[in-house]
Design a protein around this motif. Structure first.
Motif, PDB file in Angstrom:
ATOM      1  N   PRO A   6      39.394  36.285  47.146  1.00  0.00           N
ATOM      2  CA  PRO A   6      40.494  37.252  47.180  1.00  0.00           C
ATOM      3  C   PRO A   6      40.921  37.680  45.770  1.00  0.00           C
ATOM      4  O   PRO A   6      41.069  36.839  44.877  1.00  0.00           O
ATOM      5  CB  PRO A   6      41.630  36.499  47.880  1.00  0.00           C
ATOM      6  N   HIS A   7      41.113  38.978  45.598  1.00  0.00           N
ATOM      7  CA  HIS A   7      41.518  39.518  44.308  1.00  0.00           C
ATOM      8  C   HIS A   7      42.830  38.884  43.842  1.00  0.00           C
ATOM      9  O   HIS A   7      43.024  38.618  42.650  1.00  0.00           O
ATOM     10  CB  HIS A   7      41.667  41.040  44.397  1.00  0.00           C
ATOM     11  N   GLU A   8      43.735  38.615  44.776  1.00  0.00           N
ATOM     12  CA  GLU A   8      45.029  38.030  44.433  1.00  0.00           C
ATOM     13  C   GLU A   8      44.867  36.668  43.751  1.00  0.00           C
ATOM     14  O   GLU A   8      45.589  36.348  42.806  1.00  0.00           O
ATOM     15  CB  GLU A   8      45.898  37.868  45.694  1.00  0.00           C
ATOM     16  N   ILE A   9      43.909  35.880  44.220  1.00  0.00           N
ATOM     17  CA  ILE A   9      43.673  34.551  43.632  1.00  0.00           C
ATOM     18  C   ILE A   9      43.005  34.686  42.274  1.00  0.00           C
ATOM     19  O   ILE A   9      43.412  34.063  41.292  1.00  0.00           O
ATOM     20  CB  ILE A   9      42.815  33.676  44.577  1.00  0.00           C
ATOM     21  N   ALA A  11      42.962  37.255  40.167  1.00  0.00           N
ATOM     22  CA  ALA A  11      43.885  37.820  39.175  1.00  0.00           C
ATOM     23  C   ALA A  11      44.927  36.793  38.745  1.00  0.00           C
ATOM     24  O   ALA A  11      45.303  36.728  37.571  1.00  0.00           O
ATOM     25  CB  ALA A  11      44.560  39.064  39.742  1.00  0.00           C
ATOM     26  N   SER A  12      45.379  35.971  39.681  1.00  0.00           N
ATOM     27  CA  SER A  12      46.384  34.950  39.345  1.00  0.00           C
ATOM     28  C   SER A  12      45.810  33.855  38.458  1.00  0.00           C
ATOM     29  O   SER A  12      46.492  33.369  37.549  1.00  0.00           O
ATOM     30  CB  SER A  12      46.965  34.348  40.627  1.00  0.00           C
ATOM     31  N   SER A 159      39.015  40.666  36.677  1.00  0.00           N
ATOM     32  CA  SER A 159      39.742  40.456  37.932  1.00  0.00           C
ATOM     33  C   SER A 159      39.027  41.102  39.111  1.00  0.00           C
ATOM     34  O   SER A 159      39.189  40.665  40.253  1.00  0.00           O
ATOM     35  CB  SER A 159      41.175  40.986  37.830  1.00  0.00           C
ATOM     36  N   THR A 163      35.671  38.544  41.793  1.00  0.00           N
ATOM     37  CA  THR A 163      35.840  38.435  43.248  1.00  0.00           C
ATOM     38  C   THR A 163      34.467  38.387  43.914  1.00  0.00           C
ATOM     39  O   THR A 163      34.365  38.153  45.103  1.00  0.00           O
ATOM     40  CB  THR A 163      36.634  39.624  43.831  1.00  0.00           C
TER      41      THR A 163
END
Length: 195
Positions: A6-9, A11-12, A159, A163
């Protein structure tokens, strides 16, 4: 495209790694990465063309901010010692330098004026925030903010790349061709059977 991670993970995790960039003896401004990282996506996402536009515009903006600080350091009291006189001098300097920045935006290579303002604001935050290997030194602040802003498009690219996106394939064997609809003929059409 489908993301394996997941991009959210991703990027974080990358955002978390900036703590190691800022939390060292050089006291670099890691938030300056986020400014240009977001700017990359505002331009439509990571690409070499977008990175080049930011890599040209942001240092130009930081340079104009550096000019303001240098003029202020040497001529802040040119109109007088009082606070109002200093404020007038500062307003005059900002008026002149900011106008020059915006006129420079007419040059094609520096036409990304919002990018110049990303660098402009990042410089002031770095200098007045006391960041850099020599806090309070205008040149140190410039070197540090230009380096950190330059990393933003790199982090934006990573980022997306990390993924591990894969192209989605369509399953053509499960799909059946649609049956064409029978055209209905008007009641009084000569080909229509009667009876």
């Amino acid at each position: 495209m489908r993301e394996r991670l997941p991009h959210e993970i991703v990027a974080s995790v990358l955002a978390g790694l900036t703590a190691f960039i800022g939390g060292n003896a050089l006291h670099l401004p890691p938030w300056a990465i986020f400014i240009s990282w977001a700017g990359t996506f505002l331009l439509g996402g990571p690409s070499l063309a977008n990175a080049k536009r930011l890599w040209l515009a942001m240092p130009a903006g930081s340079t104009f901010a550096l000019l303001i600080v240098l003029i202020e350091e040497h001529a802040a009291t040119a109109l007088g010692e009082g606070q109002f006189a200093r404020n007038c001098m500062q307003a005059l300097v900002i008026l002149c330098v900011n106008s020059a920045l915006m006129y420079v935006g007419r040059i094609k290579a520096l036409s990304l004026i919002p990018g110049m303002f990303f660098g402009f604001a990042s410089y002031f935050a770095t200098f007045f925030g006391g960041f850099g290997y020599d806090p309070g030194n205008p040149w140190s602040a410039w070197v540090c903010v230009v380096a950190m802003n330059a990393l933003g498009p790199v982090f934006a690219y990573l980022s997306m790349k990390l993924t591990f996106p894969v192209k989605e394939t369509s399953d053509t064997t499960a799909a059946t061709p649609a049956t064409p609809a029978k055209a209905s003929l008007p009641i009084n059409h000569p080909s229509r059977p009667t009876g």
